[in-house]
Scaffold this active site. Structure first.
Site, PDB file in Angstrom:
ATOM      1  N   ASN A   1     133.019 102.296  33.695  1.00 13.32           N
ATOM      2  CA  ASN A   1     131.879 102.715  34.505  1.00 13.32           C
ATOM      3  C   ASN A   1     132.035 104.208  34.808  1.00 13.32           C
ATOM      4  O   ASN A   1     132.873 104.581  35.619  1.00 13.32           O
ATOM      5  CB  ASN A   1     131.870 101.869  35.796  1.00 13.32           C
ATOM      6  CG  ASN A   1     130.816 102.335  36.793  1.00 13.32           C
ATOM      7  OD1 ASN A   1     129.919 103.096  36.453  1.00 13.32           O
ATOM      8  ND2 ASN A   1     130.940 101.864  38.031  1.00 13.32           N
ATOM      9  N   TRP A   2     131.231 105.008  34.143  1.00 15.31           N
ATOM     10  CA  TRP A   2     131.400 106.467  34.288  1.00 15.31           C
ATOM     11  C   TRP A   2     130.762 107.011  35.560  1.00 15.31           C
ATOM     12  O   TRP A   2     130.904 108.179  35.868  1.00 15.31           O
ATOM     13  CB  TRP A   2     130.797 107.187  33.068  1.00 15.31           C
ATOM     14  CG  TRP A   2     131.456 106.856  31.772  1.00 15.31           C
ATOM     15  CD1 TRP A   2     132.499 105.988  31.563  1.00 15.31           C
ATOM     16  CD2 TRP A   2     131.117 107.376  30.479  1.00 15.31           C
ATOM     17  NE1 TRP A   2     132.818 105.945  30.233  1.00 15.31           N
ATOM     18  CE2 TRP A   2     131.984 106.788  29.535  1.00 15.31           C
ATOM     19  CE3 TRP A   2     130.163 108.281  30.022  1.00 15.31           C
ATOM     20  CZ2 TRP A   2     131.923 107.073  28.166  1.00 15.31           C
ATOM     21  CZ3 TRP A   2     130.091 108.571  28.669  1.00 15.31           C
ATOM     22  CH2 TRP A   2     130.969 107.977  27.757  1.00 15.31           C
ATOM     23  N   LYS A   3     130.010 106.183  36.243  1.00 15.03           N
ATOM     24  CA  LYS A   3     129.317 106.598  37.473  1.00 15.03           C
ATOM     25  C   LYS A   3     128.495 107.870  37.199  1.00 15.03           C
ATOM     26  O   LYS A   3     127.973 108.018  36.107  1.00 15.03           O
ATOM     27  CB  LYS A   3     130.324 106.769  38.613  1.00 15.03           C
ATOM     28  CG  LYS A   3     131.228 105.529  38.739  1.00 15.03           C
ATOM     29  CD  LYS A   3     132.008 105.479  40.000  1.00 15.03           C
ATOM     30  CE  LYS A   3     132.837 104.204  40.019  1.00 15.03           C
ATOM     31  NZ  LYS A   3     133.567 104.010  41.260  1.00 15.03           N
TER      32      LYS A   3
ATOM     33  N   HIS B   1     126.973  96.796  42.344  1.00 18.43           N
ATOM     34  CA  HIS B   1     128.184  97.600  42.580  1.00 18.43           C
ATOM     35  C   HIS B   1     128.226  98.008  44.050  1.00 18.43           C
ATOM     36  O   HIS B   1     127.195  98.286  44.653  1.00 18.43           O
ATOM     37  CB  HIS B   1     128.156  98.836  41.667  1.00 18.43           C
ATOM     38  CG  HIS B   1     129.462  99.564  41.669  1.00 18.43           C
ATOM     39  ND1 HIS B   1     129.838 100.390  42.698  1.00 18.43           N
ATOM     40  CD2 HIS B   1     130.496  99.552  40.788  1.00 18.43           C
ATOM     41  CE1 HIS B   1     131.051 100.868  42.440  1.00 18.43           C
ATOM     42  NE2 HIS B   1     131.473 100.373  41.288  1.00 18.43           N
TER      43      HIS B   1
ATOM     44  N   GLU C   1     128.953 100.675  45.484  1.00 16.30           N
ATOM     45  CA  GLU C   1     128.336 101.977  45.790  1.00 16.30           C
ATOM     46  C   GLU C   1     126.822 101.823  45.923  1.00 16.30           C
ATOM     47  O   GLU C   1     126.181 102.503  46.720  1.00 16.30           O
ATOM     48  CB  GLU C   1     128.717 103.002  44.709  1.00 16.30           C
ATOM     49  CG  GLU C   1     130.171 103.443  44.877  1.00 16.30           C
ATOM     50  CD  GLU C   1     130.861 103.901  43.604  1.00 16.30           C
ATOM     51  OE1 GLU C   1     130.181 104.205  42.611  1.00 16.30           O
ATOM     52  OE2 GLU C   1     132.114 103.944  43.617  1.00 16.30           O
TER      53      GLU C   1
ATOM     54  N   GLU D   1     135.725  93.576  42.880  1.00 14.18           N
ATOM     55  CA  GLU D   1     136.118  94.951  43.190  1.00 14.18           C
ATOM     56  C   GLU D   1     136.293  95.105  44.699  1.00 14.18           C
ATOM     57  O   GLU D   1     135.312  95.314  45.425  1.00 14.18           O
ATOM     58  CB  GLU D   1     135.030  95.918  42.711  1.00 14.18           C
ATOM     59  CG  GLU D   1     134.805  95.905  41.226  1.00 14.18           C
ATOM     60  CD  GLU D   1     134.252  97.242  40.752  1.00 14.18           C
ATOM     61  OE1 GLU D   1     134.922  97.877  39.954  1.00 14.18           O
ATOM     62  OE2 GLU D   1     133.177  97.639  41.219  1.00 14.18           O
TER      63      GLU D   1
ATOM     64  N   GLY E   1     138.188 103.902  43.803  1.00 19.68           N
ATOM     65  CA  GLY E   1     138.320 105.357  43.866  1.00 19.68           C
ATOM     66  C   GLY E   1     139.335 105.843  44.887  1.00 19.68           C
ATOM     67  O   GLY E   1     139.360 107.021  45.235  1.00 19.68           O
TER      68      GLY E   1
ATOM     69  N   SER F   1     140.546 101.211  41.094  1.00 22.38           N
ATOM     70  CA  SER F   1     141.707 102.058  40.785  1.00 22.38           C
ATOM     71  C   SER F   1     142.608 101.492  39.694  1.00 22.38           C
ATOM     72  O   SER F   1     143.827 101.621  39.776  1.00 22.38           O
ATOM     73  CB  SER F   1     142.521 102.337  42.055  1.00 22.38           C
ATOM     74  OG  SER F   1     141.747 103.039  42.994  1.00 22.38           O
TER      75      SER F   1
ATOM     76  N   GLY G   1     136.723 102.706  36.661  1.00 21.90           N
ATOM     77  CA  GLY G   1     135.933 103.897  37.000  1.00 21.90           C
ATOM     78  C   GLY G   1     136.658 105.149  36.531  1.00 21.90           C
ATOM     79  O   GLY G   1     136.617 105.508  35.351  1.00 21.90           O
ATOM     80  N   GLY G   2     137.366 105.789  37.453  1.00 18.32           N
ATOM     81  CA  GLY G   2     138.015 107.080  37.191  1.00 18.32           C
ATOM     82  C   GLY G   2     138.802 107.140  35.886  1.00 18.32           C
ATOM     83  O   GLY G   2     138.657 108.098  35.113  1.00 18.32           O
TER      84      GLY G   2
HETATM   85  P1  PGA Z   1     137.712 103.206  40.139  1.00 23.59           P
HETATM   86  O1  PGA Z   1     136.225 102.598  40.118  1.00 23.59           O
HETATM   87  O2  PGA Z   1     138.424 102.648  38.939  1.00 23.59           O
HETATM   88  O3  PGA Z   1     137.524 104.693  40.059  1.00 23.59           O
HETATM   89  O4  PGA Z   1     138.342 102.771  41.412  1.00 23.59           O
HETATM   90  C1  PGA Z   1     135.987 101.265  39.761  1.00 23.59           C
HETATM   91  C2  PGA Z   1     134.527 100.941  39.925  1.00 23.59           C
HETATM   92  O5  PGA Z   1     133.931 101.352  40.914  1.00 23.59           O
HETATM   93  O6  PGA Z   1     133.917 100.278  39.066  1.00 23.59           O
END
Ligand code: PGA
Length: 251
Positions: free
Chosen positions: A9-11, A95, A97, A167, A173, A213, A234-235
């Site tokens: 997930n590149w956000k 998600h 967010e 999650e 993050g 993470s 994500g990251g």
């Molecule tokens: P993260 O994000 O790996 O940067 O914690 C995961 C996500 O939100 O899908």
């Protein structure tokens, strides 16, 4: 046997040229006997170029969000049929967010799932508790409710096209990932919730992936848990080397 699913997930990261560079770097590394199903989830604006770059490869394309409505006067939104037409197979729904920054509640999440499935997309429904919920001992209740309300009215056939991403909000993050045992415990609870909402066979067939993470260091022990069927990254998916290492940890 559930095939492992590793989704990046590149956000809100990567311009179109940067997206293409990352895809190029990743494709050079991935061999044909990739141990997992790999899904890239770039921002909307990169989807078209990404689909072109991925043509002929086994890597799937996904979107980070979709409108709960099918079409019409909905300024700024993207529909499920648009995602299909650009080459997406997957879409993230719910998600944290989106839940937190854009006030998406379980009702709208449920509508989004129905819209996505009606157009033939596979959905990844994200659920998870906050740190406050966890400290109050409410993790399983919160997630149970997110599953009940999010999946309300969805048939057995529809459920077959849904994966769940656990999650923990406190792990996204933050560099703090759930310990493998902690994650396994919640994944097991999710499977048992699906078993009572649907049936044991459906629960067993559903992929439940972990996100929060995930790094090349943390992934091997997380991925070896019996109820963890992959990762939503994500990251660490923004760099070809680290995402490749996470994919390879599935072996
Ligand atoms: P993260 O994000 O790996 O940067 O914690 C995961 C996500 O939100 O899908």
């Amino acid at each position: 046997m559930r095939k492992m699913l590793i989704a990046g997930n590149w956000k809100m990261n990567k311009t179109i040229p940067e997206s293409l560079q990352l895809i190029h770097d990743l494709m050079r590394k991935l061999d044909s006997d990739c141990p997992a199903e790999v899904v890239l989830i770039p921002p909307f604006i990169s989807l078209s170029s990404a689909a072109e770059a991925l043509r002929g490869s086994d890597i799937q394309l996904g979107a980070q969000n979709l409108s709960h409505l099918a079409e019409g006067a909905v300024t700024g939104e993207i529909s499920a049929s648009m995602l299909i037409s650009v080459g997406c197979r997957y879409v993230l729904v719910g998600h944290s967010e989106r839940r937190n920054l854009f006030q998406e509640d379980d009702t709208v999440i449920n509508q989004k799932l129905k819209t996505a499935l009606s157009e033939g997309l596979h959905a990844i429904l994200c659920v998870g508790e906050t740190w406050k919920d966890r400290e109050a001992g409410k993790t399983k209740d919160i997630i149970g409710n997110q599953l009940k309300r999010g999946l309300e009215g969805l048939s057995l056939m529809e459920m077959r096209k849904i994966s769940i991403a656990y999650e923990p909000v406190w792990a996204i993050g933050t560099g703090k990932n759930a310990q493998p045992g902690q994650a396994q415990e919640v994944h097991e609870a999710i499977r048992s919730e699906l078993s009572s909402q649907y049936d044991p066979e459906t629960a067993k067939a559903t992929r439940i992936i972990y996100g929060g993470s995930v790094t090349p260091d943390s992934s091997p022990s997380l991925m070896s848990q019996p109820d963890i069927d992959g990762a939503l990254v994500g990251g660490a998916s923004l760099d070809a080397d680290s995402f490749y290492a996470i994919i390879n940890a599935v072996k």
